[in-house]
Enzyme design. Sequence first.
Site, short mmCIF file in Angstrom:
data_model
loop_
_atom_site.label_atom_id
_atom_site.label_comp_id
_atom_site.label_asym_id
_atom_site.label_seq_id
_atom_site.Cartn_x
_atom_site.Cartn_y
_atom_site.Cartn_z
N ARG A 226 0.85 -1.19 0.00
CA ARG A 226 0.01 -0.06 -0.03
C ARG A 226 0.72 1.08 0.02
NH1 ARG A 226 -2.03 3.30 3.83
NH2 ARG A 226 -4.14 4.22 3.70
N SER B 58 -13.23 -3.24 0.37
CA SER B 58 -13.50 -2.61 1.86
C SER B 58 -14.96 -2.56 1.91
CB SER B 58 -12.82 -1.32 1.91
OG SER B 58 -11.48 -1.37 1.60
N LYS C 242 -4.36 5.98 8.48
CA LYS C 242 -5.18 6.39 7.28
C LYS C 242 -5.88 7.71 7.39
CE LYS C 242 -9.15 4.63 4.57
NZ LYS C 242 -8.80 5.10 3.20
C1 LIG Z 1 -7.56 -5.55 4.05
C2 LIG Z 1 -7.92 -4.08 3.66
N1 LIG Z 1 -9.08 -3.70 4.25
C3 LIG Z 1 -9.39 -2.31 3.82
C4 LIG Z 1 -8.47 -1.47 3.24
C5 LIG Z 1 -8.81 -0.08 2.90
O1 LIG Z 1 -8.92 0.08 1.51
P1 LIG Z 1 -9.32 1.57 0.90
O2 LIG Z 1 -10.86 2.11 1.91
O3 LIG Z 1 -9.55 1.68 -0.25
O4 LIG Z 1 -8.19 2.48 1.75
P2 LIG Z 1 -6.83 2.80 1.45
O5 LIG Z 1 -6.23 1.59 2.11
O6 LIG Z 1 -6.54 2.61 -0.10
O7 LIG Z 1 -6.33 3.96 1.85
C6 LIG Z 1 -7.17 -2.00 2.89
N2 LIG Z 1 -6.32 -1.20 2.20
N3 LIG Z 1 -7.05 -3.40 3.10
C1 LIG Z 2 -5.53 1.29 5.56
C2 LIG Z 2 -6.71 1.34 6.20
N1 LIG Z 2 -8.07 0.93 5.90
C3 LIG Z 2 -8.97 1.16 6.88
C4 LIG Z 2 -10.41 1.10 6.82
O1 LIG Z 2 -11.14 1.19 7.70
O2 LIG Z 2 -10.68 0.70 5.81
S1 LIG Z 2 -8.24 1.59 8.49
C5 LIG Z 2 -6.63 1.57 7.80
C6 LIG Z 2 -5.29 2.01 8.43
C7 LIG Z 2 -4.75 0.84 9.19
O3 LIG Z 2 -3.57 1.06 9.90
P1 LIG Z 2 -3.24 0.86 11.24
O4 LIG Z 2 -3.53 -0.67 11.31
O5 LIG Z 2 -1.98 1.40 11.64
O6 LIG Z 2 -4.26 1.56 12.20
#
Ligand SMILES: Cc1ncc(COP(=O)(O)OP(=O)(O)O)c(N)n1
Ligand SMILES: Cc1nc(C(=O)O)sc1CCOP(=O)(O)O
Length: 211
Positions: free
Chosen positions: A40, A112, A141
Amino acid sequence: MMNKQQYLLYFIMGSNNTDKNPEDALREAVQGGITSFQFREKGQYAEEGPAKKELAGRLQKICREAGIPFIVNDDVDLALELGADGIHAGQEDTPLVDIKKRCPSSMTIGVSAKTLEEAEQAVQDGADYLGVGPMFATSTKEDAENPVGPGAIRLLRESGLSVPIVGIGGIDAENAAFVMEAGADGVSVISAVSRADDIRQEAERLREVLR
Ligand SMILES: Cc1ncc(COP(=O)(O)OP(=O)(O)O)c(N)n1
Ligand SMILES: Cc1nc(C(=O)O)sc1CCOP(=O)(O)O
Ligand SMILES: [Mg+2]
Protein backbone atom coordinates in the site's frame (compact mmCIF):
# COMPACT_ATOMS: atom_id res chain seq x y z
CA MET A 1 -6.62 -17.74 -4.63
CA MET A 2 -5.94 -17.16 -0.92
CA ASN A 3 -7.02 -19.84 1.53
CA LYS A 4 -8.75 -19.02 4.84
CA GLN A 5 -5.62 -19.49 6.97
CA GLN A 6 -3.80 -16.87 4.92
CA TYR A 7 -6.12 -14.13 6.20
CA LEU A 8 -5.07 -14.70 9.81
CA LEU A 9 -2.34 -12.04 10.05
CA TYR A 10 -2.59 -9.84 6.98
CA PHE A 11 0.19 -7.26 7.14
CA ILE A 12 -0.05 -4.06 5.07
CA MET A 13 2.79 -1.61 4.48
CA GLY A 14 4.15 1.11 2.24
CA SER A 15 7.52 2.82 2.49
CA ASN A 16 6.16 5.65 4.66
CA ASN A 17 4.75 3.28 7.29
CA THR A 18 8.18 2.39 8.65
CA ASP A 19 11.40 4.11 9.63
CA LYS A 20 13.27 0.99 8.55
CA ASN A 21 14.18 -0.16 5.09
CA PRO A 22 10.84 -1.60 3.87
CA GLU A 23 12.48 -4.83 2.72
CA ASP A 24 14.06 -5.37 6.13
CA ALA A 25 10.73 -4.55 7.80
CA LEU A 26 8.86 -7.06 5.63
CA ARG A 27 11.50 -9.76 6.18
CA GLU A 28 11.19 -9.31 9.94
CA ALA A 29 7.38 -9.47 9.72
CA VAL A 30 7.65 -12.67 7.69
CA GLN A 31 9.92 -14.17 10.34
CA GLY A 32 7.30 -13.21 12.95
CA GLY A 33 4.61 -15.16 11.14
CA ILE A 34 2.51 -12.86 8.95
CA THR A 35 0.31 -14.91 6.63
CA SER A 36 -0.24 -12.40 3.79
CA PHE A 37 1.00 -8.98 2.69
CA GLN A 38 -0.53 -5.95 0.96
CA PHE A 39 1.67 -3.37 -0.77
CA ARG A 40 0.00 0.00 0.00
CA GLU A 41 2.24 2.75 -1.33
CA LYS A 42 0.35 6.00 -0.84
CA GLY A 43 0.43 9.31 1.04
CA GLN A 44 3.32 11.63 1.80
CA TYR A 45 6.69 10.71 0.26
CA ALA A 46 5.18 7.63 -1.41
CA GLU A 47 7.15 6.27 -4.35
CA GLU A 48 5.55 6.68 -7.78
CA GLY A 49 6.12 5.38 -11.32
CA PRO A 50 9.16 3.13 -11.87
CA ALA A 51 10.40 3.55 -8.28
CA LYS A 52 7.04 2.30 -6.97
CA LYS A 53 7.12 -0.68 -9.31
CA GLU A 54 10.71 -1.55 -8.36
CA LEU A 55 9.92 -1.39 -4.65
CA ALA A 56 6.82 -3.52 -5.18
CA GLY A 57 8.88 -6.07 -7.11
CA ARG A 58 11.44 -6.33 -4.30
CA LEU A 59 8.71 -6.83 -1.68
CA GLN A 60 6.90 -9.33 -3.92
CA LYS A 61 10.11 -11.37 -4.16
CA ILE A 62 10.31 -11.60 -0.36
CA CYS A 63 6.69 -12.79 -0.25
CA ARG A 64 7.27 -15.34 -3.03
CA GLU A 65 10.28 -16.80 -1.25
CA ALA A 66 8.22 -17.07 1.96
CA GLY A 67 5.16 -18.52 0.21
CA ILE A 68 3.01 -15.58 1.32
CA PRO A 69 0.34 -13.97 -0.93
CA PHE A 70 1.33 -10.54 -2.28
CA ILE A 71 -1.66 -8.21 -2.71
CA VAL A 72 -1.55 -4.76 -4.33
CA ASN A 73 -3.64 -1.91 -2.93
CA ASP A 74 -5.74 0.19 -5.37
CA ASP A 75 -3.42 -0.08 -8.40
CA VAL A 76 -4.86 -2.63 -10.87
CA ASP A 77 -2.24 -1.87 -13.55
CA LEU A 78 0.60 -2.57 -11.14
CA ALA A 79 -1.04 -5.76 -9.86
CA LEU A 80 -1.34 -7.04 -13.44
CA GLU A 81 2.18 -5.96 -14.47
CA LEU A 82 3.69 -7.78 -11.49
CA GLY A 83 1.43 -10.81 -11.64
CA ALA A 84 0.38 -10.16 -8.04
CA ASP A 85 -1.65 -12.72 -6.13
CA GLY A 86 -4.41 -10.21 -5.54
CA ILE A 87 -5.73 -6.67 -5.49
CA HIS A 88 -7.54 -4.74 -2.76
CA ALA A 89 -10.01 -2.00 -3.72
CA GLY A 90 -11.97 0.43 -1.55
CA GLN A 91 -15.41 1.84 -2.18
CA GLU A 92 -13.88 4.87 -3.95
CA ASP A 93 -11.43 2.84 -6.06
CA THR A 94 -11.81 0.98 -9.37
CA PRO A 95 -15.27 -0.68 -9.34
CA LEU A 96 -15.17 -4.39 -8.64
CA VAL A 97 -16.94 -5.26 -11.90
CA ASP A 98 -14.15 -3.52 -13.86
CA ILE A 99 -11.44 -5.25 -11.82
CA LYS A 100 -13.10 -8.62 -12.48
CA LYS A 101 -13.10 -7.92 -16.22
CA ARG A 102 -9.35 -7.21 -16.26
CA CYS A 103 -7.93 -9.69 -13.76
CA PRO A 104 -7.52 -13.46 -14.07
CA SER A 105 -9.87 -15.53 -11.90
CA SER A 106 -6.82 -16.87 -10.03
CA MET A 107 -6.30 -13.43 -8.48
CA THR A 108 -7.82 -12.77 -5.06
CA ILE A 109 -9.94 -9.63 -5.03
CA GLY A 110 -10.61 -7.85 -1.75
CA VAL A 111 -13.06 -5.03 -1.19
CA SER A 112 -13.49 -2.61 1.73
CA ALA A 113 -16.94 -2.58 3.29
CA LYS A 114 -18.18 -1.01 6.51
CA THR A 115 -21.94 -1.47 6.14
CA LEU A 116 -24.12 -4.49 5.42
CA GLU A 117 -25.22 -2.89 2.17
CA GLU A 118 -21.64 -2.42 0.93
CA ALA A 119 -20.73 -5.94 2.03
CA GLU A 120 -23.68 -7.61 0.32
CA GLN A 121 -23.06 -5.65 -2.89
CA ALA A 122 -19.37 -6.60 -2.87
CA VAL A 123 -20.19 -10.28 -2.37
CA GLN A 124 -22.81 -10.15 -5.12
CA ASP A 125 -20.21 -8.58 -7.46
CA GLY A 126 -17.76 -11.39 -6.67
CA ALA A 127 -15.43 -10.14 -3.92
CA ASP A 128 -13.24 -12.93 -2.54
CA TYR A 129 -12.87 -11.26 0.87
CA LEU A 130 -13.94 -8.13 2.73
CA GLY A 131 -11.82 -5.67 4.72
CA VAL A 132 -14.06 -4.17 7.39
CA GLY A 133 -13.08 -1.09 9.37
CA PRO A 134 -11.95 0.93 11.04
CA MET A 135 -12.31 -1.43 13.97
CA PHE A 136 -10.69 1.11 16.29
CA ALA A 137 -9.23 4.63 16.06
CA THR A 138 -6.31 4.85 13.66
CA SER A 139 -3.96 7.64 12.65
CA THR A 140 -2.38 5.66 9.81
CA LYS A 141 -5.10 6.35 7.22
CA GLU A 142 -5.58 10.09 6.75
CA ASP A 143 -9.15 9.78 5.42
CA ALA A 144 -10.29 7.04 7.80
CA GLU A 145 -13.94 7.10 8.85
CA ASN A 146 -15.11 6.91 12.47
CA PRO A 147 -14.52 3.47 13.99
CA VAL A 148 -17.32 0.96 13.36
CA GLY A 149 -15.95 -1.52 15.92
CA PRO A 150 -15.98 -5.34 15.89
CA GLY A 151 -19.79 -5.14 16.05
CA ALA A 152 -19.77 -4.35 12.32
CA ILE A 153 -18.27 -7.79 11.63
CA ARG A 154 -20.69 -9.50 14.03
CA LEU A 155 -23.58 -7.89 12.12
CA LEU A 156 -22.30 -9.23 8.78
CA ARG A 157 -21.99 -12.75 10.22
CA GLU A 158 -25.43 -12.58 11.83
CA SER A 159 -26.78 -11.54 8.43
CA GLY A 160 -25.46 -14.78 6.98
CA LEU A 161 -22.34 -13.62 5.12
CA SER A 162 -19.78 -16.42 5.01
CA VAL A 163 -17.14 -14.71 2.82
CA PRO A 164 -13.68 -14.34 4.43
CA ILE A 165 -13.52 -11.14 6.49
CA VAL A 166 -10.54 -9.27 7.94
CA GLY A 167 -10.90 -6.43 10.41
CA ILE A 168 -8.71 -3.39 9.87
CA GLY A 169 -7.88 -0.13 11.65
CA GLY A 170 -6.18 0.38 15.00
CA ILE A 171 -5.70 -3.33 15.61
CA ASP A 172 -2.89 -4.56 17.85
CA ALA A 173 -2.09 -7.52 20.09
CA GLU A 174 -4.23 -6.03 22.89
CA ASN A 175 -7.49 -5.79 20.93
CA ALA A 176 -7.16 -8.34 18.10
CA ALA A 177 -9.09 -10.98 20.06
CA PHE A 178 -12.23 -8.80 20.02
CA VAL A 179 -12.09 -8.71 16.22
CA MET A 180 -11.72 -12.50 15.97
CA GLU A 181 -14.49 -13.11 18.50
CA ALA A 182 -16.81 -11.03 16.32
CA GLY A 183 -16.36 -13.50 13.46
CA ALA A 184 -13.31 -12.31 11.53
CA ASP A 185 -11.00 -14.76 9.76
CA GLY A 186 -8.06 -12.50 10.49
CA VAL A 187 -6.75 -9.04 11.18
CA SER A 188 -5.09 -6.52 8.90
CA VAL A 189 -2.49 -4.39 10.61
CA ILE A 190 -0.13 -1.65 9.56
CA SER A 191 1.41 0.37 12.42
CA ALA A 192 1.19 -2.27 15.17
CA VAL A 193 3.80 -4.22 13.21
CA SER A 194 5.50 -1.69 10.89
CA ARG A 195 6.23 0.81 13.70
CA ALA A 196 7.22 -1.74 16.33
CA ASP A 197 10.78 -1.51 17.63
CA ASP A 198 11.00 -5.26 17.22
CA ILE A 199 8.82 -6.11 14.21
CA ARG A 200 9.40 -9.84 14.38
CA GLN A 201 8.48 -9.99 18.08
CA GLU A 202 5.31 -7.92 17.57
CA ALA A 203 4.13 -10.14 14.71
CA GLU A 204 4.81 -13.17 16.91
CA ARG A 205 2.78 -11.59 19.74
CA LEU A 206 -0.14 -11.07 17.34
CA ARG A 207 0.12 -14.66 16.12
CA GLU A 208 -0.07 -15.86 19.73
CA VAL A 209 -3.37 -14.00 20.20
CA LEU A 210 -4.74 -15.21 16.87
CA ARG A 211 -3.96 -18.89 17.15
C1 LIG B 1 -7.57 -5.52 3.93
C2 LIG B 1 -7.90 -4.10 3.68
N1 LIG B 1 -9.09 -3.62 4.09
C3 LIG B 1 -9.40 -2.34 3.88
C4 LIG B 1 -8.52 -1.50 3.24
C5 LIG B 1 -8.85 -0.06 2.99
O1 LIG B 1 -9.02 0.20 1.61
P1 LIG B 1 -9.49 1.66 1.14
O2 LIG B 1 -10.77 1.95 1.81
O3 LIG B 1 -9.46 1.70 -0.32
O4 LIG B 1 -8.38 2.62 1.73
P2 LIG B 1 -6.85 2.68 1.30
O5 LIG B 1 -6.13 1.56 1.94
O6 LIG B 1 -6.75 2.60 -0.19
O7 LIG B 1 -6.38 4.00 1.83
C6 LIG B 1 -7.30 -2.04 2.82
N2 LIG B 1 -6.38 -1.29 2.19
N3 LIG B 1 -7.02 -3.34 3.04
C1 LIG C 1 -5.59 1.17 5.43
C2 LIG C 1 -6.71 1.29 6.38
N1 LIG C 1 -8.01 1.06 5.99
C3 LIG C 1 -8.86 1.23 6.99
C4 LIG C 1 -10.31 1.08 6.85
O1 LIG C 1 -11.03 1.30 7.83
O2 LIG C 1 -10.73 0.70 5.76
S1 LIG C 1 -8.12 1.68 8.43
C5 LIG C 1 -6.60 1.63 7.71
C6 LIG C 1 -5.34 1.92 8.44
C7 LIG C 1 -4.83 0.73 9.20
O3 LIG C 1 -3.63 1.05 9.81
P1 LIG C 1 -3.33 0.73 11.33
O4 LIG C 1 -3.27 -0.75 11.48
O5 LIG C 1 -1.99 1.36 11.58
O6 LIG C 1 -4.40 1.36 12.16
MG1 LIG D 1 -8.13 2.23 -1.66
